[in-house]
Design an enzyme around this catalytic site. Sequence first.
Site, PDB file in Angstrom:
ATOM      1  N   SER A   4      48.150  27.707  46.180  1.00 45.06           N
ATOM      2  CA  SER A   4      48.210  28.025  44.608  1.00 45.06           C
ATOM      3  C   SER A   4      48.592  29.371  44.419  1.00 45.06           C
ATOM      4  O   SER A   4      49.025  29.620  43.309  1.00 45.06           O
ATOM      5  CB  SER A   4      46.638  27.531  44.126  1.00 45.06           C
ATOM      6  OG  SER A   4      45.586  28.460  44.757  1.00 45.06           O
TER       7      SER A   4
ATOM      8  N   ASP B 146      41.001  32.688  36.741  1.00 48.94           N
ATOM      9  CA  ASP B 146      39.594  31.507  36.783  1.00 48.94           C
ATOM     10  C   ASP B 146      38.930  32.181  38.044  1.00 48.94           C
ATOM     11  O   ASP B 146      38.759  33.370  38.427  1.00 48.94           O
ATOM     12  CB  ASP B 146      40.173  30.368  37.087  1.00 48.94           C
ATOM     13  CG  ASP B 146      41.281  29.989  38.192  1.00 48.94           C
ATOM     14  OD1 ASP B 146      40.999  30.843  39.022  1.00 48.94           O
ATOM     15  OD2 ASP B 146      41.909  28.939  38.129  1.00 48.94           O
TER      16      ASP B 146
ATOM     17  N   HIS C  22      41.753  32.173  41.239  1.00 49.16           N
ATOM     18  CA  HIS C  22      42.872  33.046  40.950  1.00 49.16           C
ATOM     19  C   HIS C  22      42.998  34.213  40.338  1.00 49.16           C
ATOM     20  O   HIS C  22      42.547  34.208  39.086  1.00 49.16           O
ATOM     21  CB  HIS C  22      43.714  31.906  40.581  1.00 49.16           C
ATOM     22  CG  HIS C  22      43.891  30.594  41.116  1.00 49.16           C
ATOM     23  ND1 HIS C  22      43.077  29.369  40.709  1.00 49.16           N
ATOM     24  CD2 HIS C  22      44.362  30.244  42.347  1.00 49.16           C
ATOM     25  CE1 HIS C  22      43.381  28.517  41.744  1.00 49.16           C
ATOM     26  NE2 HIS C  22      44.031  28.955  42.478  1.00 49.16           N
TER      27      HIS C  22
END
Length: 333
Positions: free
Chosen positions: A24, A309, A312
């Site tokens: 991610s 978050d 990340h």
Amino acid sequence: MCSSVSTKRHHQKHNLKLFVFGDSYVDTGNWPKSYGGSWQQPYGITYPGSPSGRFSDGRVLTDYIAGILGTKSPITYRGWKSGEKKLSMKYGMNFAYGGTGVFNTLVNQPNMTTQIDYFQQFVHQQKQYMQLNSSSIAIISVAGNDYATYFTSNHTLQGLPDLTKSIIKQLVYNIKRIRKLGVRKIGITAMEPLGCLPQFAVSASYQNCSKTENSLAEFHNQMLVESIKKLNNESDDQSLFVVLDLYNAFSSSLYLQQNISTVNSKMESLLKPCCQGVSKEYSCGNIDEVTKMTKYSVCGNTNASFFWDTIHPSQHGWLAISSHLRSSILELV
């Protein structure tokens, strides 16, 4: 002589293709839309203004690496397969899927081996061997989810050295595969200071990073650097493979921001996520299925947040991190 080198570099930048593998931190939209997550509000609120599949409020590491290299962020594999923007294939392709690792993880998405399989199929279909050799770069960001999967499966700290060895061994094999397919240079991210991620820093009320997780990252990075050094020594070109030191880039960015921020701003504001669930059972982007009410909160100023978050960085965070990686990234040109 200098003019010739400069012209060559300009030519390489102009024709540069970027191929991205991993998780991610570099996924720009391969994550399936039906899974929600990065395709849900409020992801993408800073850039492009709505969810784009990036795990942030805006741009992620891939976008900034592309910018530093003087090219554009490549199309996603998902986008290419679905027939979107075929012309933009000239910038390369992103095969990264959020949540994935070197091995299988908690998400049912293509691990790194499968991502390279996709790349191999793509290369053979496009017959791009010659073009790849002179102007292609691969970026790899992977391994964090392998450790997350290990701990979720109730494994102990004692087994970690063996896990790290198997991760690095497979990673080296994967790197060699990518190289054999014709990629000229490969940048591999070291692991970020895991203990500074809000997911772990919350245990200290976001006052400081967790030393246990940071020690794990340091051990992984030590083995990675040794393995990449060995790979370079075995090759004709001593800088085919470049480690992008996320650990120091994260740490330096956090330290710098702590020092230039206002007197009232403490470490807590840097380690605390901008977007988080209203309680422990919820996370950023969650909506109550019955009432359709949002079950998350977003900070007032995303540009003041380092983390988006619990895992990340925000766009602002990635910008700071990539600036610390700039000299290493330019070694790939």
